[in-house]
Scaffold this active site. Structure first.
Site, mmCIF file in Angstrom:
data_model
loop_
_atom_site.group_PDB
_atom_site.id
_atom_site.type_symbol
_atom_site.label_atom_id
_atom_site.label_comp_id
_atom_site.label_asym_id
_atom_site.label_seq_id
_atom_site.Cartn_x
_atom_site.Cartn_y
_atom_site.Cartn_z
ATOM 1 N N LEU A 148 -9.523 0.625 2.478
ATOM 2 C CA LEU A 148 -9.953 0.278 0.931
ATOM 3 C C LEU A 148 -10.493 -1.211 0.859
ATOM 4 O O LEU A 148 -9.524 -1.916 1.181
ATOM 5 C CB LEU A 148 -8.742 0.908 -0.002
ATOM 6 N N ASP A 193 8.565 2.527 -3.699
ATOM 7 C CA ASP A 193 8.647 1.223 -3.235
ATOM 8 C C ASP A 193 7.577 0.318 -4.013
ATOM 9 O O ASP A 193 6.917 -0.137 -3.351
ATOM 10 C CB ASP A 193 8.307 0.857 -1.772
#
Length: 285
Positions: free
Chosen positions: A88, A190
């Site tokens: 990405l 997280d």
């Protein structure tokens, strides 16, 4: 990372393998071919199922239409576990868009109506049992907080006085959660500032999940520990999926959890922050 190792990956024609930041758990590389770019995570001398939980989380994100890396391959090469993802390209974007993305994530619920996940959370430093439970407090307190308490006592990072305070805090948490109706939302698990990014086109994406189904306030509490989320994020989240009364006090529970995780992982540098979090919980009992 030699050519012989790379040649066993399920992609051909790799022209470049460049080390990149991948957190403190994995070795990470940007791989380039003539036509594409990939992200490779490697865990030396570990079985391929080390990445099973992360893969399951990424696939759950995909089903929920939440932008995240796509899993392209997983296996073991010369004894090393690997996870191959699409790369990405990073850019900049809107915290409001990020808030809406997380609110959308949290509106996907477990199909069985329970809290947990099909796989445990496993890392080099700690693991958590994600066995399905009927109540959020059982999963969060019994399977997460209590396990961390045991680890901190075993490592002598907490003393008997800390343990006594934890027992009082534990009861406050149980009492407060018994009055709060939790739903088993799909969580990142997280969600600190290093685990989201904006793509080159400005869209927000979530990375490095430790997913399970739990109370959505868990993720939001973690966002408040180290920063990286501004007022626009929380306003956009609340516009899409308003928080329940008393949420601000309950977020302290998840700040404590995250600071206990960091005390267990990094040692005494986080101990005073965890102690302050316990004090804040006791102030609101």
């Amino acid at each position: 990372m030699d050519d012989q190792w790379l040649s066993q990956l399920p992609i051909k024609g790799i022209t470049k393998a460049v080390p990149v930041g991948g957190g403190d758990v994995n070795q990470a590389f940007r791989l380039e071919t003539k036509d594409d770019t990939y992200f490779l995570l490697v865990q030396p001398q570990t079985t391929a199922d080390f990445y099973a939980g992360e893969i399951a989380g990424l696939k759950a994100f995909e089903e929920a239409n939440v932008l995240a890396p796509r899993v392209l391959g997983n296996g073991q090469i010369n004894g090393d576990a690997y996870l191959l993802l699409n790369f990405l390209e990073s850019g900049s974007g809107s915290q409001s868009d990020l808030g809406e993305l997380v609110a959308n994530l949290h509106q996907h619920y477990s199909k069985n109506g329970k809290f947990g996940f099909d796989l445990p959370y496993v890392s080099n430093d700690e693991s958590f049992d994600n066995s399905w439970t009927d109540s959020w407090s059982e999963l969060f307190v019994n399977h997460r907080l209590d396990r961390l308490r045991d680890a901190l006592m075993k490592k002598h990072l907490w003393n008997p006085s800390d343990d006594e305070k934890y027992k009082r805090v534990r009861q406050v948490i149980l009492d407060q959660l018994s009055k709060h109706e939790s739903e088993p939302s799909l969580l990142h698990g997280d969600l600190w500032g290093g685990n989201y990014m904006f793509l080159a086109d400005g869209r927000p994406a979530l990375i490095d999940p430790a997913s399970f189904y739990g109370d959505r306030e868990f993720d939001l509490g973690i966002t408040t520990v180290f920063g990286g989320f501004d007022a626009d994020f929380y306003a956009a989240y609340n516009a899409v999926y308003p928080l329940d009364p008393g949420a601000n006090e309950r977020l302290n529970f998840y700040r404590l959890y995250y600071l206990m995780v960091h005390t267990n992982k990094f040692g005494t540098m986080y101990k005073s922050s965890a102690d302050s979090a316990m004090n804040q919980i006791l102030e609101h009992e």
